[in-house]
Design a protein around this motif. Sequence first.
Motif, PDB file in Angstrom:
ATOM      1  N   GLY A  29       0.799  -1.214   0.000  1.00  0.00           N
ATOM      2  CA  GLY A  29       0.000   0.000   0.000  1.00  0.00           C
ATOM      3  C   GLY A  29       0.838   1.273   0.000  1.00  0.00           C
ATOM      4  N   ARG A  30       2.071   1.172  -0.532  1.00  0.00           N
ATOM      5  CA  ARG A  30       2.937   2.362  -0.639  1.00  0.00           C
ATOM      6  C   ARG A  30       2.964   2.847  -2.083  1.00  0.00           C
ATOM      7  NH1 ARG A  30       8.223   2.337   2.590  1.00  0.00           N
ATOM      8  NH2 ARG A  30       7.532   1.879   4.715  1.00  0.00           N
ATOM      9  N   ASP A  31       3.384   4.108  -2.281  1.00  0.00           N
ATOM     10  CA  ASP A  31       3.504   4.651  -3.635  1.00  0.00           C
ATOM     11  C   ASP A  31       4.842   4.264  -4.242  1.00  0.00           C
ATOM     12  OD1 ASP A  31       1.099   5.874  -3.990  1.00  0.00           O
ATOM     13  OD2 ASP A  31       1.732   7.783  -3.112  1.00  0.00           O
ATOM     14  N   PRO A  32       4.846   3.489  -5.326  1.00  0.00           N
ATOM     15  CA  PRO A  32       6.113   3.119  -5.950  1.00  0.00           C
ATOM     16  C   PRO A  32       6.846   4.325  -6.538  1.00  0.00           C
ATOM     17  CG  PRO A  32       4.364   1.636  -6.651  1.00  0.00           C
ATOM     18  CD  PRO A  32       3.707   2.777  -5.926  1.00  0.00           C
ATOM     19  N   LYS A  33       8.187   4.288  -6.471  1.00  0.00           N
ATOM     20  CA  LYS A  33       9.000   5.326  -7.107  1.00  0.00           C
ATOM     21  C   LYS A  33       9.204   4.998  -8.588  1.00  0.00           C
ATOM     22  CE  LYS A  33      12.780   5.803  -4.374  1.00  0.00           C
ATOM     23  NZ  LYS A  33      12.784   5.451  -2.944  1.00  0.00           N
ATOM     24  N   ASP A  34       9.528   3.738  -8.858  1.00  0.00           N
ATOM     25  CA  ASP A  34       9.800   3.313 -10.238  1.00  0.00           C
ATOM     26  C   ASP A  34       8.815   2.229 -10.637  1.00  0.00           C
ATOM     27  OD1 ASP A  34      12.289   4.827 -10.496  1.00  0.00           O
ATOM     28  OD2 ASP A  34      13.059   3.394  -9.020  1.00  0.00           O
ATOM     29  N   TRP A  35       8.398   2.278 -11.896  1.00  0.00           N
ATOM     30  CA  TRP A  35       7.482   1.263 -12.421  1.00  0.00           C
ATOM     31  C   TRP A  35       8.247   0.434 -13.448  1.00  0.00           C
ATOM     32  CZ3 TRP A  35       2.652   0.735 -10.386  1.00  0.00           C
ATOM     33  CH2 TRP A  35       2.231   1.770  -9.538  1.00  0.00           C
ATOM     34  N   ASP A  36       8.584  -0.791 -13.089  1.00  0.00           N
ATOM     35  CA  ASP A  36       9.389  -1.634 -13.966  1.00  0.00           C
ATOM     36  C   ASP A  36       8.540  -2.743 -14.564  1.00  0.00           C
ATOM     37  OD1 ASP A  36      11.620  -0.112 -13.333  1.00  0.00           O
ATOM     38  OD2 ASP A  36      12.176  -1.405 -11.646  1.00  0.00           O
ATOM     39  N   VAL A  37       8.775  -2.992 -15.848  1.00  0.00           N
ATOM     40  CA  VAL A  37       8.012  -4.011 -16.574  1.00  0.00           C
ATOM     41  C   VAL A  37       8.952  -5.158 -16.935  1.00  0.00           C
ATOM     42  CG1 VAL A  37       6.699  -4.485 -18.691  1.00  0.00           C
ATOM     43  CG2 VAL A  37       6.407  -2.286 -17.492  1.00  0.00           C
ATOM     44  N   ALA A  38       8.481  -6.393 -16.753  1.00  0.00           N
ATOM     45  CA  ALA A  38       9.239  -7.564 -17.210  1.00  0.00           C
ATOM     46  C   ALA A  38       8.420  -8.230 -18.316  1.00  0.00           C
ATOM     47  CB  ALA A  38       9.478  -8.537 -16.062  1.00  0.00           C
ATOM     48  N   THR A  39       9.116  -8.750 -19.320  1.00  0.00           N
ATOM     49  CA  THR A  39       8.421  -9.274 -20.495  1.00  0.00           C
ATOM     50  C   THR A  39       9.211 -10.400 -21.148  1.00  0.00           C
ATOM     51  OG1 THR A  39       7.492  -8.652 -22.655  1.00  0.00           O
ATOM     52  CG2 THR A  39       9.536  -7.548 -22.004  1.00  0.00           C
ATOM     53  N   ASN A  40       8.543 -11.177 -21.998  1.00  0.00           N
ATOM     54  CA  ASN A  40       9.269 -12.165 -22.802  1.00  0.00           C
ATOM     55  C   ASN A  40       9.605 -11.619 -24.196  1.00  0.00           C
ATOM     56  OD1 ASN A  40       6.704 -12.193 -23.817  1.00  0.00           O
ATOM     57  ND2 ASN A  40       6.372 -14.401 -23.613  1.00  0.00           N
ATOM     58  N   ALA A  41       9.352 -10.320 -24.401  1.00  0.00           N
ATOM     59  CA  ALA A  41       9.777  -9.685 -25.664  1.00  0.00           C
ATOM     60  C   ALA A  41      11.252  -9.309 -25.540  1.00  0.00           C
ATOM     61  CB  ALA A  41       8.948  -8.428 -25.918  1.00  0.00           C
ATOM     62  N   ASP A  42      12.036  -9.534 -26.602  1.00  0.00           N
ATOM     63  CA  ASP A  42      13.446  -9.176 -26.495  1.00  0.00           C
ATOM     64  C   ASP A  42      13.641  -7.678 -26.737  1.00  0.00           C
ATOM     65  OD1 ASP A  42      14.065  -8.719 -29.382  1.00  0.00           O
ATOM     66  OD2 ASP A  42      13.408 -10.810 -29.479  1.00  0.00           O
ATOM     67  N   PRO A  43      14.798  -7.151 -26.340  1.00  0.00           N
ATOM     68  CA  PRO A  43      15.035  -5.704 -26.412  1.00  0.00           C
ATOM     69  C   PRO A  43      14.834  -5.102 -27.807  1.00  0.00           C
ATOM     70  CG  PRO A  43      16.762  -6.763 -25.130  1.00  0.00           C
ATOM     71  CD  PRO A  43      15.924  -7.855 -25.695  1.00  0.00           C
ATOM     72  N   GLU A  44      15.238  -5.832 -28.860  1.00  0.00           N
ATOM     73  CA  GLU A  44      15.060  -5.311 -30.220  1.00  0.00           C
ATOM     74  C   GLU A  44      13.578  -5.079 -30.520  1.00  0.00           C
ATOM     75  OE1 GLU A  44      17.444  -4.208 -32.057  1.00  0.00           O
ATOM     76  OE2 GLU A  44      18.894  -4.889 -30.545  1.00  0.00           O
ATOM     77  N   THR A  45      12.734  -6.007 -30.066  1.00  0.00           N
ATOM     78  CA  THR A  45      11.284  -5.875 -30.254  1.00  0.00           C
ATOM     79  C   THR A  45      10.762  -4.654 -29.508  1.00  0.00           C
ATOM     80  OG1 THR A  45      11.160  -8.282 -30.387  1.00  0.00           O
ATOM     81  CG2 THR A  45       9.084  -7.098 -30.058  1.00  0.00           C
ATOM     82  N   VAL A  46      11.214  -4.484 -28.270  1.00  0.00           N
ATOM     83  CA  VAL A  46      10.763  -3.340 -27.467  1.00  0.00           C
ATOM     84  C   VAL A  46      11.163  -2.037 -28.166  1.00  0.00           C
ATOM     85  CG1 VAL A  46      10.958  -2.173 -25.229  1.00  0.00           C
ATOM     86  CG2 VAL A  46      10.886  -4.681 -25.324  1.00  0.00           C
ATOM     87  N   LYS A  47      12.396  -2.007 -28.702  1.00  0.00           N
ATOM     88  CA  LYS A  47      12.846  -0.809 -29.432  1.00  0.00           C
ATOM     89  C   LYS A  47      11.944  -0.520 -30.626  1.00  0.00           C
ATOM     90  CE  LYS A  47      17.307  -0.375 -30.508  1.00  0.00           C
ATOM     91  NZ  LYS A  47      18.740  -0.776 -30.639  1.00  0.00           N
ATOM     92  N   ARG A  48      11.496  -1.591 -31.293  1.00  0.00           N
ATOM     93  CA  ARG A  48      10.655  -1.426 -32.471  1.00  0.00           C
ATOM     94  C   ARG A  48       9.256  -0.912 -32.107  1.00  0.00           C
ATOM     95  NH1 ARG A  48      10.420  -6.560 -34.133  1.00  0.00           N
ATOM     96  NH2 ARG A  48       8.157  -6.695 -33.868  1.00  0.00           N
ATOM     97  N   LEU A  49       8.749  -1.342 -30.958  1.00  0.00           N
ATOM     98  CA  LEU A  49       7.360  -1.027 -30.593  1.00  0.00           C
ATOM     99  C   LEU A  49       7.179   0.366 -29.985  1.00  0.00           C
ATOM    100  CD1 LEU A  49       6.183  -4.440 -29.055  1.00  0.00           C
ATOM    101  CD2 LEU A  49       5.497  -3.456 -31.246  1.00  0.00           C
ATOM    102  N   PHE A  50       8.275   0.982 -29.541  1.00  0.00           N
ATOM    103  CA  PHE A  50       8.145   2.291 -28.895  1.00  0.00           C
ATOM    104  C   PHE A  50       9.047   3.319 -29.577  1.00  0.00           C
ATOM    105  CE2 PHE A  50       6.980  -0.924 -25.809  1.00  0.00           C
ATOM    106  CZ  PHE A  50       5.747  -0.442 -25.365  1.00  0.00           C
ATOM    107  N   ASP A  51       8.555   4.558 -29.666  1.00  0.00           N
ATOM    108  CA  ASP A  51       9.267   5.600 -30.402  1.00  0.00           C
ATOM    109  C   ASP A  51      10.578   5.991 -29.741  1.00  0.00           C
ATOM    110  OD1 ASP A  51       7.178   5.634 -32.145  1.00  0.00           O
ATOM    111  OD2 ASP A  51       6.119   7.278 -31.132  1.00  0.00           O
ATOM    112  N   ARG A  52      10.527   6.219 -28.418  1.00  0.00           N
ATOM    113  CA  ARG A  52      11.697   6.757 -27.725  1.00  0.00           C
ATOM    114  C   ARG A  52      12.224   5.752 -26.702  1.00  0.00           C
ATOM    115  NH1 ARG A  52       9.740  11.522 -24.882  1.00  0.00           N
ATOM    116  NH2 ARG A  52      11.902  12.193 -24.623  1.00  0.00           N
ATOM    117  N   THR A  53      13.383   5.198 -26.992  1.00  0.00           N
ATOM    118  CA  THR A  53      13.974   4.220 -26.073  1.00  0.00           C
ATOM    119  C   THR A  53      15.455   4.521 -25.874  1.00  0.00           C
ATOM    120  OG1 THR A  53      14.508   2.686 -27.876  1.00  0.00           O
ATOM    121  CG2 THR A  53      12.386   2.362 -26.758  1.00  0.00           C
ATOM    122  N   VAL A  54      15.979   4.078 -24.745  1.00  0.00           N
ATOM    123  CA  VAL A  54      17.405   4.231 -24.444  1.00  0.00           C
ATOM    124  C   VAL A  54      17.966   2.844 -24.139  1.00  0.00           C
ATOM    125  CG1 VAL A  54      19.095   5.485 -23.055  1.00  0.00           C
ATOM    126  CG2 VAL A  54      16.797   6.427 -23.346  1.00  0.00           C
TER     127      VAL A  54
END
Length: 278
Positions: free
Chosen positions: A39-64
């Motif tokens: 019941g606390r407010d998170p500082k960071d919101w982290d996502v875990a996925t089975n998509a590889d990094p190249e796919t994530v780069k493709r699906l979103f405009d701005r990535t680092v």
Amino acid sequence: SMVKRIDIKPGALKIIRILSENGFQAVLNGGCVRDLVMGRDPKDWDVATNADPETVKRLFDRTVPIGIHFGIITVLLEDGQYEVARFRKDHNYEDGRHPRMIEFADAQADAQRRDFTVNGMFFDVFTERIIDYVGGVKDIDQQLIRTIGNPVERFAEDQLRMLRAVRFAARLGFAIDEQTQSAICSGAKRIKQISVERIRDEISLILTEGSAAIGAQMLMDLGLMSAILPEVSAMKDVPQPSDFHPEGDVWTHVRIMLDQLKSPTRTLAWGVLLHDVG
């Protein structure tokens, strides 16, 4: 569900929705799940996925691609930045800090490589279910910081985890599980394998997150203080003139001061910790 969906930051929901619409599994993971359960407010919101990094780069405009070697991509959205990490297993930690190689895996294997049970849970925003392979919910109920698996092995992989155990225990007001504690006591000297910058950052967090006195006392009790800051450790049992300092020895005096700190800067907190080392 123990978690109100309304509390989840829009950007995190958007990332999970896009990954899911493209046929991938995506869940919240780590500290934000722990905070939601508590019941606390998170500082960071982290996502875990089975998509590889190249796919994530493709699906979103701005990535680092800062953590791409570890399967992590940072996605930048209007409302903030989000780490999107590929489920993975780690292999062969060589230097007491970094895995030599990683291998993509499923959520259950990914949970097993994490540090503490309270940080090893996932949250599925669609079913509103906590996915807990490691007993994190139970340890939150019991207010315990416990390593996932054998604590000696966990700390051998990354000695910095010994300091993180103290930081989370102090911040959350939890105790450290007995086996985890004894592994820290017997391995405390090995913290010196970690770079001074990483050690400094962990201690700065312990000193500024609101429970400096408790955290500092834990560092003393576990033998970490004498390994890292023998000058601070030496304050224990050093008497003070009782007319000015009826509270006890120098360490007691410093601990009482640490307890008075309200949202200190790093500089002030370190100043308090070190002001009597002479």
